[in-house]
Design a protein around this motif. Structure first.
Motif, PDB file in Angstrom:
ATOM      1  N   VAL A 194       6.745 -92.709 -21.792  1.00  0.00           N
ATOM      2  CA  VAL A 194       6.903 -93.200 -23.307  1.00  0.00           C
ATOM      3  C   VAL A 194       7.854 -92.092 -23.910  1.00  0.00           C
ATOM      4  O   VAL A 194       8.747 -92.365 -24.617  1.00  0.00           O
ATOM      5  N   THR A 245      11.677 -92.688 -25.187  1.00  0.00           N
ATOM      6  CA  THR A 245      12.031 -92.735 -26.496  1.00  0.00           C
ATOM      7  C   THR A 245      13.277 -91.380 -26.892  1.00  0.00           C
ATOM      8  O   THR A 245      14.098 -91.674 -27.492  1.00  0.00           O
ATOM      9  N   TRP A 249       7.853 -98.009 -26.888  1.00  0.00           N
ATOM     10  CA  TRP A 249       6.344 -98.101 -27.469  1.00  0.00           C
ATOM     11  C   TRP A 249       5.857 -99.657 -26.602  1.00  0.00           C
ATOM     12  O   TRP A 249       4.547 -99.656 -26.476  1.00  0.00           O
ATOM     13  N   GLY A 290       4.552 -98.672 -23.281  1.00  0.00           N
ATOM     14  CA  GLY A 290       3.293 -97.609 -23.564  1.00  0.00           C
ATOM     15  C   GLY A 290       1.944 -98.621 -23.572  1.00  0.00           C
ATOM     16  O   GLY A 290       0.884 -98.173 -23.221  1.00  0.00           O
TER      17      GLY A 290
END
Length: 321
Positions: free
Chosen positions: A249, A253, A276, A279
């Motif tokens: 993640v 990101t 996200w 995740g």
């Protein structure tokens, strides 16, 4: 009300194939052993090879703010190429592992150890798949073609990794996520840092899902001396899965932020929902993880198709903002 009779499974079906798959039900009988050799009866591997390609393509389009008709071909070409190269890779894996596979309950029914396909026939099938995939690769940017050729090195090495390292999943991640680099470069014409960081995120994701997968064979692997992260981590597997989750993640990101650093802030916020969402799905898998339940392990592994698809609608929405 009468109930439908269950669909009979072929006697030569591979043990961990999806029940009622199209190969067993619809493919001509002569082709089934070769399609099983390519894992066409288990499509999850094609998805796991394809999804990083689509991540890379979407991230490249977000980075440049452009999308054209050639990107549609890259999207489709990656799908066909993933099917072919996953098949070629699995064929190579089964050739190199033919003696090991016969000693493991889950893999003893595969085409080579079960006698459905000869080693010579498997080599011919491998070359055919690779040549067709190479023809597709030739339609991409020259830099992407070069990356595609280089990708053969980790593909060739991976089957041997479990013989000399406790981390063969790293080598699988290196091979399986190469498409993130290739597809990004096919759009932009050059390899850039967002693609490299996305590639590393994919490797962390592979370590997550393939450690889960490897727990199915942990006992057999211990008997024959095959190494894996499942055996290495043992009771500490949940801790390591959390680490891989966080790393995947965080890296995705970072890749999104780097690619969209000059984009509209709203587009950036929407795109950041992608990692996200990934995740959260991995967190759900972690809560369901039970190393003693082989059926559940397989379900969790296969669910990574959905996990890998989750970032794409957010990337697409950000592109059109």
């Amino acid at each position: 009300m009468s109930q439908k009779a269950p669909i009979p499974e072929p006697a030569d079906q591979v043990a961990d194939a999806v029940h009622g798959n199209w190969v067993d039900l619809r493919a001509p009988a002569w082709s089934r052993p070769y399609l099983r050799l390519s894992r066409a009866d288990r499509p999850i591997g094609t998805w796991l090879l394809l999804l990083p390609c689509w991540w890379g393509l979407m991230l490249a389009m977000l980075s440049t703010g452009q999308a054209g008709w050639h990107d549609l071909w890259i999207f489709i070409g990656c799908g066909i190429g993933a099917f072919l190269m996953r098949g070629a890779g699995c064929t190579w894996n089964d050739i190199t592992d033919r003696h090991i596979d016969g000693s493991v309950a889950r893999t003893a029914s595969r085409p080579i150890p079960s006698g459905q396909v000869s080693v010579k026939g498997a080599f011919a099938w491998l070359i055919l798949q690779a040549l067709v995939a190479f023809c597709i690769l030739l339609t991409f940017h020259p830099s992407a073609i070069l990356l595609g050729v280089i990708s053969l090195a980790p593909v060739c090495v991976y089957p041997f990794a479990k013989r000399f390292t406790w981390w063969p999943q790293v080598f699988l991640g290196i091979a399986f996520n190469w498409g993130a680099l290739l597809a990004y470069t096919a759009h932009t014409g050059q390899l850039e840092w967002p693609a490299v960081i996305l590639y590393l995120a994919g490797i962390a994701w592979t370590l997550f899902y393939d450690t889960i997968y490897a727990h199915q064979d942990a006992e057999d692997d211990a008997l024959i001396g095959v190494k894996s992260t499942a055996r290495l981590f043992a009771e500490q597997t949940p801790l390591w899965l959390r680490r891989f989750l966080g790393l995947s993640v965080a890296l995705m990101t970072a890749a999104v932020i780097l690619a969209l650093r000059e984009a509209d802030p709203i587009a950036l916020m929407v795109a950041l929902l992608g990692p996200w969402a990934l995740g959260l799905h991995l967190l759900w898998q972690l809560t369901r993880f039970d190393p003693s339940d082989g059926a559940r392990l397989l379900v969790l592994f296969r669910s990574n198709r959905d996990a890998g698809l989750l970032p794409l609608p957010f990337f697409a929405a950000a592109l059109f903002l």
